[in-house]
Design a protein around this motif. Sequence first.
Motif, PDB file in Angstrom:
ATOM      1  N   VAL A   1      -3.674   8.903   9.895  1.00  0.00           N
ATOM      2  CA  VAL A   1      -2.755   7.894  10.418  1.00  0.00           C
ATOM      3  C   VAL A   1      -2.894   7.820  11.936  1.00  0.00           C
ATOM      4  O   VAL A   1      -2.857   8.847  12.626  1.00  0.00           O
TER       5      VAL A   1
ATOM      6  N   THR B   1      -6.122   0.568   6.902  1.00  0.00           N
ATOM      7  CA  THR B   1      -5.054  -0.093   6.182  1.00  0.00           C
ATOM      8  C   THR B   1      -3.759   0.087   6.974  1.00  0.00           C
ATOM      9  O   THR B   1      -3.799   0.488   8.135  1.00  0.00           O
TER      10      THR B   1
ATOM     11  N   PRO C   1       0.839  -1.207   0.000  1.00  0.00           N
ATOM     12  CA  PRO C   1       0.000   0.000   0.000  1.00  0.00           C
ATOM     13  C   PRO C   1       0.872   1.255   0.000  1.00  0.00           C
ATOM     14  O   PRO C   1       2.023   1.223   0.456  1.00  0.00           O
ATOM     15  N   GLU C   2       0.315   2.334  -0.501  1.00  0.00           N
ATOM     16  CA  GLU C   2       1.055   3.596  -0.527  1.00  0.00           C
ATOM     17  C   GLU C   2       1.468   4.000   0.897  1.00  0.00           C
ATOM     18  O   GLU C   2       0.671   3.984   1.818  1.00  0.00           O
ATOM     19  N   GLY C   3       2.738   4.339   1.053  1.00  0.00           N
ATOM     20  CA  GLY C   3       3.240   4.765   2.353  1.00  0.00           C
ATOM     21  C   GLY C   3       3.679   3.624   3.253  1.00  0.00           C
ATOM     22  O   GLY C   3       4.138   3.858   4.368  1.00  0.00           O
ATOM     23  N   ASP C   4       3.548   2.388   2.769  1.00  0.00           N
ATOM     24  CA  ASP C   4       3.905   1.219   3.570  1.00  0.00           C
ATOM     25  C   ASP C   4       5.259   0.686   3.128  1.00  0.00           C
ATOM     26  O   ASP C   4       5.551   0.605   1.934  1.00  0.00           O
ATOM     27  N   SER C   5       6.095   0.318   4.098  1.00  0.00           N
ATOM     28  CA  SER C   5       7.421  -0.190   3.781  1.00  0.00           C
ATOM     29  C   SER C   5       7.790  -1.322   4.737  1.00  0.00           C
ATOM     30  O   SER C   5       7.589  -1.208   5.950  1.00  0.00           O
TER      31      SER C   5
ATOM     32  N   THR D   1       0.418   1.513   7.176  1.00  0.00           N
ATOM     33  CA  THR D   1       1.350   2.500   6.656  1.00  0.00           C
ATOM     34  C   THR D   1       2.570   2.540   7.568  1.00  0.00           C
ATOM     35  O   THR D   1       2.597   1.901   8.621  1.00  0.00           O
TER      36      THR D   1
ATOM     37  N   GLY E   1      -4.163  -3.506   2.264  1.00  0.00           N
ATOM     38  CA  GLY E   1      -4.302  -2.278   1.492  1.00  0.00           C
ATOM     39  C   GLY E   1      -5.449  -2.349   0.497  1.00  0.00           C
ATOM     40  O   GLY E   1      -6.159  -1.367   0.281  1.00  0.00           O
TER      41      GLY E   1
ATOM     42  N   THR F   1      -1.541   2.103  11.618  1.00  0.00           N
ATOM     43  CA  THR F   1      -2.742   1.893  10.812  1.00  0.00           C
ATOM     44  C   THR F   1      -3.220   3.246  10.299  1.00  0.00           C
ATOM     45  O   THR F   1      -2.890   4.295  10.867  1.00  0.00           O
ATOM     46  N   LYS F   2      -3.994   3.207   9.226  1.00  0.00           N
ATOM     47  CA  LYS F   2      -4.499   4.447   8.618  1.00  0.00           C
ATOM     48  C   LYS F   2      -5.943   4.247   8.204  1.00  0.00           C
ATOM     49  O   LYS F   2      -6.284   3.229   7.596  1.00  0.00           O
TER      50      LYS F   2
ATOM     51  N   ASP G   1       0.253  -7.440   3.707  1.00  0.00           N
ATOM     52  CA  ASP G   1       0.080  -5.986   3.699  1.00  0.00           C
ATOM     53  C   ASP G   1      -0.644  -5.527   2.441  1.00  0.00           C
ATOM     54  O   ASP G   1      -1.477  -4.609   2.490  1.00  0.00           O
TER      55      ASP G   1
END
Length: 220
Positions: free
Chosen positions: A179, A138, A68-72, A140, A104, A171-172, A100
Amino acid sequence: MRTRPTTATAAGALTAAVTLLLSGCGGSDSEDSGKDKIAGADTGASTPASPSPSASEDGIDRPEVSLPEGDSLVFAPETTGDAKADAVLKDNAEYLRAIDEAIGKQNPKSEAVAFYSKDSAYLGSVEWISGFVKDGVTVTGTVRYFDRKVNFSKDGSAGLVYCADESKGYTKDVKTGKVNVTEASKDSYVLYNDRLRKNDKGVWQTTKSTSERGSEVCQP
């Protein structure tokens, strides 16, 4: 912070997960029928890949997984120099990434998760992802998986022990994008003990996973 289910949670979620995935199917999951089986929940049949697979260096068609965007997710070590152990580390990392991605996409029936897991690990993951969907959130931030150590058993399975640092993983809210930042604490660190088995496609699927949140072994 966030974590995957413990074995107890996964076992307790078995009925709920089966109900979720068989809803509307009208069939059984018995070994004799061979019909309406849950992808990843059986012990022998191979699981379906994504509609858009990607051939890896080992020649296996694997589902494309995107976080997901912003997740690493960070993995240390990624490799050890031992080809067999490295294959286990790679497939376990893809399993975690697939979870993940499914969160997302708000998709508990993710084919990528089924590709990299089965049995109690798969069923527990379905319940875990479903919880995020129910809560409308989701993932992040950054989660670091470290001290990853592989050992092999005489029965051909692999054991993988590792730690997770969730101090910067959050979580977001899906609708608002807010966030939910939490302060780092002892419970931000989790010890995992996974069991993996190589299937007929050559994929090391996670079959069982236990965790201990706040473990002294993983504290900084």
